[in-house]
Design a protein around this motif. Structure first.
Motif, PDB file in Angstrom:
ATOM      1  N   GLY A   9      78.582  90.176  68.463  1.00  0.00           N
ATOM      2  CA  GLY A   9      78.697  90.120  69.913  1.00  0.00           C
ATOM      3  C   GLY A   9      77.773  91.117  70.593  1.00  0.00           C
ATOM      4  O   GLY A   9      77.073  91.896  69.934  1.00  0.00           O
ATOM      5  N   LEU A  24      80.196  97.303  69.878  1.00  0.00           N
ATOM      6  CA  LEU A  24      80.362  96.186  70.800  1.00  0.00           C
ATOM      7  C   LEU A  24      80.736  96.697  72.185  1.00  0.00           C
ATOM      8  O   LEU A  24      81.464  97.676  72.320  1.00  0.00           O
ATOM      9  CB  LEU A  24      81.482  95.255  70.329  1.00  0.00           C
ATOM     10  CG  LEU A  24      81.174  94.254  69.248  1.00  0.00           C
ATOM     11  CD1 LEU A  24      82.332  93.278  69.104  1.00  0.00           C
ATOM     12  CD2 LEU A  24      79.896  93.497  69.503  1.00  0.00           C
ATOM     13  N   HIS A  28      82.489  92.602  76.900  1.00  0.00           N
ATOM     14  CA  HIS A  28      81.999  91.304  76.429  1.00  0.00           C
ATOM     15  C   HIS A  28      82.730  90.822  75.171  1.00  0.00           C
ATOM     16  O   HIS A  28      82.350  89.795  74.605  1.00  0.00           O
ATOM     17  CB  HIS A  28      80.494  91.365  76.173  1.00  0.00           C
ATOM     18  CG  HIS A  28      79.703  91.589  77.417  1.00  0.00           C
ATOM     19  ND1 HIS A  28      79.402  90.584  78.302  1.00  0.00           N
ATOM     20  CD2 HIS A  28      79.179  92.722  77.950  1.00  0.00           C
ATOM     21  CE1 HIS A  28      78.711  91.073  79.315  1.00  0.00           C
ATOM     22  NE2 HIS A  28      78.569  92.369  79.127  1.00  0.00           N
ATOM     23  N   GLU A  29      83.768  91.533  74.747  1.00  0.00           N
ATOM     24  CA  GLU A  29      84.501  91.108  73.554  1.00  0.00           C
ATOM     25  C   GLU A  29      85.150  89.739  73.743  1.00  0.00           C
ATOM     26  O   GLU A  29      85.380  89.025  72.766  1.00  0.00           O
ATOM     27  CB  GLU A  29      85.533  92.158  73.142  1.00  0.00           C
ATOM     28  CG  GLU A  29      84.895  93.370  72.504  1.00  0.00           C
ATOM     29  CD  GLU A  29      85.895  94.355  71.944  1.00  0.00           C
ATOM     30  OE1 GLU A  29      87.128  94.173  72.128  1.00  0.00           O
ATOM     31  OE2 GLU A  29      85.457  95.327  71.302  1.00  0.00           O
ATOM     32  N   GLN A  31      83.775  87.168  74.703  1.00  0.00           N
ATOM     33  CA  GLN A  31      82.844  86.157  74.199  1.00  0.00           C
ATOM     34  C   GLN A  31      83.046  85.923  72.704  1.00  0.00           C
ATOM     35  O   GLN A  31      82.909  84.801  72.219  1.00  0.00           O
ATOM     36  CB  GLN A  31      81.402  86.559  74.501  1.00  0.00           C
ATOM     37  CG  GLN A  31      81.115  86.590  75.992  1.00  0.00           C
ATOM     38  CD  GLN A  31      79.796  87.246  76.321  1.00  0.00           C
ATOM     39  OE1 GLN A  31      79.321  88.131  75.618  1.00  0.00           O
ATOM     40  NE2 GLN A  31      79.199  86.814  77.433  1.00  0.00           N
ATOM     41  N   VAL A  32      83.393  86.975  71.983  1.00  0.00           N
ATOM     42  CA  VAL A  32      83.707  86.830  70.555  1.00  0.00           C
ATOM     43  C   VAL A  32      85.004  86.044  70.404  1.00  0.00           C
ATOM     44  O   VAL A  32      85.104  85.148  69.563  1.00  0.00           O
ATOM     45  CB  VAL A  32      83.793  88.205  69.861  1.00  0.00           C
ATOM     46  CG1 VAL A  32      84.192  88.044  68.405  1.00  0.00           C
ATOM     47  CG2 VAL A  32      82.460  88.951  69.983  1.00  0.00           C
ATOM     48  N   THR A  58      82.899  92.614  65.397  1.00  0.00           N
ATOM     49  CA  THR A  58      82.861  91.169  65.633  1.00  0.00           C
ATOM     50  C   THR A  58      83.678  90.452  64.567  1.00  0.00           C
ATOM     51  O   THR A  58      84.494  89.572  64.892  1.00  0.00           O
ATOM     52  CB  THR A  58      81.405  90.653  65.640  1.00  0.00           C
ATOM     53  OG1 THR A  58      80.695  91.286  66.714  1.00  0.00           O
ATOM     54  CG2 THR A  58      81.349  89.144  65.810  1.00  0.00           C
ATOM     55  N   PRO A 164      77.845  86.528  70.870  1.00  0.00           N
ATOM     56  CA  PRO A 164      77.652  86.072  69.493  1.00  0.00           C
ATOM     57  C   PRO A 164      77.059  84.661  69.421  1.00  0.00           C
ATOM     58  O   PRO A 164      76.977  83.960  70.427  1.00  0.00           O
ATOM     59  CB  PRO A 164      79.083  86.068  68.954  1.00  0.00           C
ATOM     60  CG  PRO A 164      79.907  85.692  70.143  1.00  0.00           C
ATOM     61  CD  PRO A 164      79.230  86.351  71.319  1.00  0.00           C
TER      62      PRO A 164
END
Length: 170
Positions: A9, A24, A28-29, A31-32, A58, A164
């Motif tokens: 990510g 990370l 934006h975690e 998005q994972v 990730t 990712p």
């Protein structure tokens, strides 16, 4: 057997430390987590990750558990230099001259390709017939995909990889 090459990510970019230590970005975690809901890999796949913090986190977010680390799945070693403002151009140069150290302390791309491919061949040999998910890095996965498919590295694909993202190799 299918290999799922997951690019980590989005990290927090910190030009004062090596990229291999980046973590990370918590913002934006999600998005994972979104990638996990669309997971193309089967539930019984075998998982491994690069030792770099952004990759290991990730992998954890995708599985909910610690994933075994394989040192040789780490990214192209770019030690010896700080922030590289013309990064895309320098990576293109590295791909064009794969046996050269394009910046002081940078691992030649050919060495990255061999290191990662050897590690993955060992993983596959130890888990015959199993689908494998590897969490790591864009340059390493671009080189690995080329090695395993007998093609040239796809730099356009490398440039457009999301964070990712997944490259699938059958």
């Amino acid at each position: 057997m299918v290999l799922y090459l997951v690019r980590h990510g989005r990290p927090i970019l910190d030009p004062t430390v090596p990229a291999s230590t980046w973590v990370l970005d918590p913002e934006h975690e999600h998005q994972v987590a979104d990638l996990a809901t669309q997971a193309p890999w089967p539930d019984d796949a075998v998982w491994f990750t690069s030792p770099e913090p952004k990759a290991a986190r990730t992998a954890f977010l995708l599985t909910g558990r610690d994933v075994p680390v394989v040192e040789d799945l780490r990214e192209h070693d770019r030690s010896g230099t700080g922030w590289v403002p013309d990064f895309v151009d320098v990576i293109r140069e590295a791909f064009a001259t794969p046996y050269s150290e394009v910046r002081p302390g940078w691992e030649p791309i050919s060495r990255t390709r061999s290191r990662v491919a050897d590690a993955v061949r060992q993983i596959v040999a130890e888990h015959p017939g199993r689908d494998v998910v590897l969490v790591g890095h864009g340059t390493a996965w671009t080189l690995l995909a080329a090695e395993l498919t007998g093609t040239e590295p796809d730099l356009d694909r490398w440039r457009t990889l999301a964070m990712p993202d997944v490259i699938t190799v059958e």
